[in-house]
Design a protein around this motif. Structure first.
Motif, PDB file in Angstrom:
ATOM      1  N   ALA A 215       0.694  -1.274  -0.022  1.00 48.24           N
ATOM      2  CA  ALA A 215       0.052   0.142   0.102  1.00 48.24           C
ATOM      3  C   ALA A 215       0.835   1.415  -0.027  1.00 48.24           C
ATOM      4  O   ALA A 215       0.410   2.354  -0.532  1.00 48.24           O
ATOM      5  CB  ALA A 215      -0.960  -0.147   1.467  1.00 48.24           C
ATOM      6  N   SER A 216       2.064   1.410   0.555  1.00 42.93           N
ATOM      7  CA  SER A 216       2.976   2.469   0.593  1.00 42.93           C
ATOM      8  C   SER A 216       3.697   2.459  -0.667  1.00 42.93           C
ATOM      9  O   SER A 216       3.824   1.470  -1.556  1.00 42.93           O
ATOM     10  CB  SER A 216       3.703   2.261   1.764  1.00 42.93           C
ATOM     11  N   ASP A 217       4.555   3.411  -0.599  1.00 41.88           N
ATOM     12  CA  ASP A 217       5.484   3.664  -1.729  1.00 41.88           C
ATOM     13  C   ASP A 217       6.621   2.876  -1.699  1.00 41.88           C
ATOM     14  O   ASP A 217       7.632   3.050  -2.698  1.00 41.88           O
ATOM     15  CB  ASP A 217       5.720   5.319  -1.968  1.00 41.88           C
ATOM     16  N   ARG A 218       6.915   2.007  -0.614  1.00 45.05           N
ATOM     17  CA  ARG A 218       8.200   1.110  -0.804  1.00 45.05           C
ATOM     18  C   ARG A 218       7.858  -0.139   0.089  1.00 45.05           C
ATOM     19  O   ARG A 218       7.065  -0.019   1.087  1.00 45.05           O
ATOM     20  CB  ARG A 218       9.347   1.879  -0.133  1.00 45.05           C
ATOM     21  N   ILE A 219       8.666  -0.953  -0.127  1.00 47.70           N
ATOM     22  CA  ILE A 219       8.677  -2.266   0.760  1.00 47.70           C
ATOM     23  C   ILE A 219       9.609  -2.094   1.772  1.00 47.70           C
ATOM     24  O   ILE A 219      10.551  -1.234   1.715  1.00 47.70           O
ATOM     25  CB  ILE A 219       8.749  -3.605  -0.256  1.00 47.70           C
ATOM     26  N   LEU A 220       9.603  -3.325   2.882  1.00 50.13           N
ATOM     27  CA  LEU A 220      10.706  -2.990   3.809  1.00 50.13           C
ATOM     28  C   LEU A 220      10.761  -1.867   4.589  1.00 50.13           C
ATOM     29  O   LEU A 220      11.637  -1.288   4.543  1.00 50.13           O
ATOM     30  CB  LEU A 220      11.929  -3.570   3.218  1.00 50.13           C
ATOM     31  N   GLY A 239      11.897 -11.365 -12.316  1.00 51.87           N
ATOM     32  CA  GLY A 239      10.678 -11.571 -12.915  1.00 51.87           C
ATOM     33  C   GLY A 239       9.521 -11.183 -12.047  1.00 51.87           C
ATOM     34  O   GLY A 239       8.522 -11.525 -12.556  1.00 51.87           O
ATOM     35  N   ALA A 240       9.772 -10.598 -10.940  1.00 55.25           N
ATOM     36  CA  ALA A 240       8.643 -10.450  -9.898  1.00 55.25           C
ATOM     37  C   ALA A 240       8.105  -9.095 -10.353  1.00 55.25           C
ATOM     38  O   ALA A 240       8.606  -8.232 -10.906  1.00 55.25           O
ATOM     39  CB  ALA A 240       9.157 -10.083  -8.540  1.00 55.25           C
ATOM     40  N   HIS A 241       6.726  -8.950 -10.124  1.00 55.88           N
ATOM     41  CA  HIS A 241       6.107  -7.667 -10.115  1.00 55.88           C
ATOM     42  C   HIS A 241       5.727  -7.058  -8.763  1.00 55.88           C
ATOM     43  O   HIS A 241       5.020  -7.678  -7.935  1.00 55.88           O
ATOM     44  CB  HIS A 241       4.546  -7.964 -11.029  1.00 55.88           C
ATOM     45  N   VAL A 242       6.287  -6.063  -8.506  1.00 56.07           N
ATOM     46  CA  VAL A 242       6.261  -5.340  -7.423  1.00 56.07           C
ATOM     47  C   VAL A 242       5.087  -4.120  -7.510  1.00 56.07           C
ATOM     48  O   VAL A 242       5.673  -3.316  -8.444  1.00 56.07           O
ATOM     49  CB  VAL A 242       7.493  -4.676  -6.830  1.00 56.07           C
ATOM     50  N   HIS A 243       3.804  -4.108  -6.939  1.00 51.30           N
ATOM     51  CA  HIS A 243       2.779  -3.281  -7.039  1.00 51.30           C
ATOM     52  C   HIS A 243       3.154  -2.115  -6.123  1.00 51.30           C
ATOM     53  O   HIS A 243       2.675  -2.470  -4.827  1.00 51.30           O
ATOM     54  CB  HIS A 243       1.477  -3.915  -7.215  1.00 51.30           C
ATOM     55  N   LEU A 244       3.553  -1.005  -5.873  1.00 48.80           N
ATOM     56  CA  LEU A 244       3.363  -0.121  -4.938  1.00 48.80           C
ATOM     57  C   LEU A 244       2.297   1.021  -4.852  1.00 48.80           C
ATOM     58  O   LEU A 244       1.649   1.071  -6.128  1.00 48.80           O
ATOM     59  CB  LEU A 244       4.885   0.703  -5.032  1.00 48.80           C
ATOM     60  N   ASN A 245       2.043   1.513  -3.656  1.00 44.56           N
ATOM     61  CA  ASN A 245       1.043   2.603  -3.752  1.00 44.56           C
ATOM     62  C   ASN A 245      -0.416   2.032  -4.033  1.00 44.56           C
ATOM     63  O   ASN A 245      -1.093   2.646  -4.847  1.00 44.56           O
ATOM     64  CB  ASN A 245       1.139   3.868  -4.455  1.00 44.56           C
ATOM     65  N   THR A 246      -0.762   0.890  -3.781  1.00 43.16           N
ATOM     66  CA  THR A 246      -1.857   0.080  -4.241  1.00 43.16           C
ATOM     67  C   THR A 246      -2.148  -0.940  -3.334  1.00 43.16           C
ATOM     68  O   THR A 246      -1.336  -1.379  -2.427  1.00 43.16           O
ATOM     69  CB  THR A 246      -1.889  -0.393  -5.622  1.00 43.16           C
ATOM     70  N   THR A 247      -3.546  -1.374  -3.120  1.00 44.52           N
ATOM     71  CA  THR A 247      -4.079  -2.603  -2.191  1.00 44.52           C
ATOM     72  C   THR A 247      -4.975  -3.268  -2.974  1.00 44.52           C
ATOM     73  O   THR A 247      -5.242  -3.007  -4.387  1.00 44.52           O
ATOM     74  CB  THR A 247      -4.897  -1.854  -1.050  1.00 44.52           C
TER      75      THR A 247
END
Length: 475
Positions: A215-220, A239-247
């Motif tokens: 949900a936030s603008d970064r992980i960890l 190959g991962a899809h990292v979706h930031l700023n979303t739920t």
């Protein structure tokens, strides 16, 4: 009569620890060390017969640690503590009693002189359609095992399917939550999937779809922004899809819908969005709690405030709002294993001091830094400005946790599995069929197997003389 006077009168103090997780287990273990025989009777109440070493859950999910090696038996390792297998349903501290719902049925009251609340926390959920039915948490050992078996079973099924929606869904894994639990679980599962596909399954790596939703603008958030950005880049490079700023707004019918408008089918959804207080503490106790349902405690881990302490009540771990004296202000210590263990050790000393009429001391921690495994052979460690990434950080992670996990018996078991896996490779067998252990007995030896399409299948039992266990049936 308070516990000091009771002890002076010759009656042992009755100490009841509510919860046998990190804080509860270590508190009982240290009380056994500090208290003299006959000074107190210690009881631990927990519905589970073991303490779960939660930092190993991502590696259990990835098959790098055996599930039984990531738990510690309460009865075996708490030699002078009485263990009650049950769940505390209410605490009436005004009368120094609590109610226990016993495993197997029945209610019983327990009287105490000192109560220690270490019930831990539960996975925080939101009213997102499909979460209760579709998602799996990553808080308990059973969940880690289910995640591992689900993913490996999905690979087995996908290997039999042609290209298409069913195969694509089974090869899609979604983790909601970009904190340590979510990222570690995501990295371990991604590493496992990339390692085993190929010639073993006839599945190409580019067919895998791994989505991390934050949900936030970064992980960890526990590490600095530049380290967080580095981890994100590395995950995307694999190959991962990292979706930031979303739920995630829905996960119904195996379809994950995001607030950003994107949607995709996913055969495995893991919910790791954080923790919340155990409901029984917030709803069925007369002990003071915070607005978020955590036990209010003083710096010395006694329940209450400096101005209004609650005699005979203590709390630690995820269930307690422990003041963070290092940060200052209204900050409380974060709910993690590092704090739970240290708080338990201080708590056992303070309870012992209190029973003997001595002064207690506040809990103050020295932050050792943060460390995470992000897949086999890959990790990150940060302590202040000191940063280690990649394989060296992964080695530090393993060395640290094999030292920290309680008892030499568990240390040796975990270490032996790691050493054998380095030579022989990790086991990739799914045991998902244990979810239906009596299926073959009831259906003439047919093997229970989950349906790949997640739709009911009417598969009649076929009369045959084939050997028991040689047939497959979907359910």
């Amino acid at each position: 009569m308070d516990t000091v006077n009771q002890a002076a009168a010759g009656r042992p103090a009755r100490i009841v620890i509510v919860g046998g997780g990190y804080a509860g287990f270590y508190t009982a273990r240290k009380l056994e060390k500090h208290l003299r025989r006959g000074e107190a009777v210690v009881t631990v109440v927990d519905p589970l017969p073991y303490m779960t070493y939660q930092p190993f859950l991502p590696e259990v999910a990835a098959g790098s640690v055996e599930a039984r090696h990531a738990v510690v038996s309460l009865r075996r390792h708490l030699r002078r503590t009485h263990v009650v297998s049950g769940a505390v349903t209410s605490i009436d501290h005004a009368h120094r009693t609590l109610q226990v719902h016993l495993i197997g049925g029945g209610e019983t009251p327990l009287e105490y002189d000192e109560v220690v609340v270490t019930t831990g926390s539960i996975t925080r959920t939101f009213p997102v359609p499909g979460i209760p039915d579709e998602a799996i948490g990553l808080k308990r050992i059973e969940e880690a095992v289910a995640i591992r078996d689900t993913m490996l079973t999905s690979l087995d099924i996908a290997a039999n399917l042609p290209s298409g929606p069913d195969r694509e869904r089974l090869l899609t894994v979604t983790v909601v939550g970009g904190g340590f639990a979510g990222v570690e679980g995501f990295g371990e599962l991604l590493g496992l999937a990339r390692a085993v596909v190929g010639r073993r399954y006839g599945i190409a790596r580019n067919e895998l779809r791994f989505h991390l939703v934050e949900a936030s603008d970064r992980i960890l958030p526990e590490v600095t922004p530049d380290v967080s950005a580095w981890v994100t880049r590395k995950l995307r490079a694999r190959g991962a899809h990292v979706h930031l700023n979303t739920t995630a707004t829905s996960v119904s019918d195996s379809v994950v819908e995001l607030a950003s408008g994107e949607s995709f089918e996913s055969g495995l959804v893991i919910w790791a969005v954080g923790l919340t207080a155990t409901p029984v503490i917030a709803n069925r106790t007369d002990l003071p709690t915070t607005a978020r349902g955590f036990i209010e405690v003083r710096p010395d881990l006694q329940v209450g405030t400096e101005a209004a302490p609650v005699a005979g009540a203590w709390a630690a771990g995820d269930a307690a709002a422990v003041p963070d004296l290092v940060v200052g202000g209204k900050a409380v210590t974060p709910p993690n294993a590092q704090h739970a263990v240290r708080q338990a050790k201080r708590l056992a000393k303070n309870i012992t001091a209190s029973l003997r009429g001595r002064r207690t001391r506040p809990y103050r921690h020295a932050n050792l830094g943060v460390i995470a495994t992000l897949g086999l052979g890959w990790g990150v460690f940060q302590s202040g400005p000191f940063l280690i990434k990649g394989f060296p950080a992964w080695l530090i992670h393993r060395a640290y946790h094999v030292m920290v996990i309680p008892t030499w018996e568990r240390k040796l078991r975990v270490l032996s599995v790691w050493l054998l896996a380095a030579v022989l490779g990790r086991d990739i067998v799914s045991l998902r069929s244990v979810q239906q252990p009596g299926y073959g007995f009831r259906h003439q030896g047919q093997v229970w197997f989950p349906d790949a399409r997640r739709r009911p299948v009417e598969a009649p039992i076929v009369e045959t003389t084939a050997p028991v266990g040689s047939r497959i049936h979907s359910d």
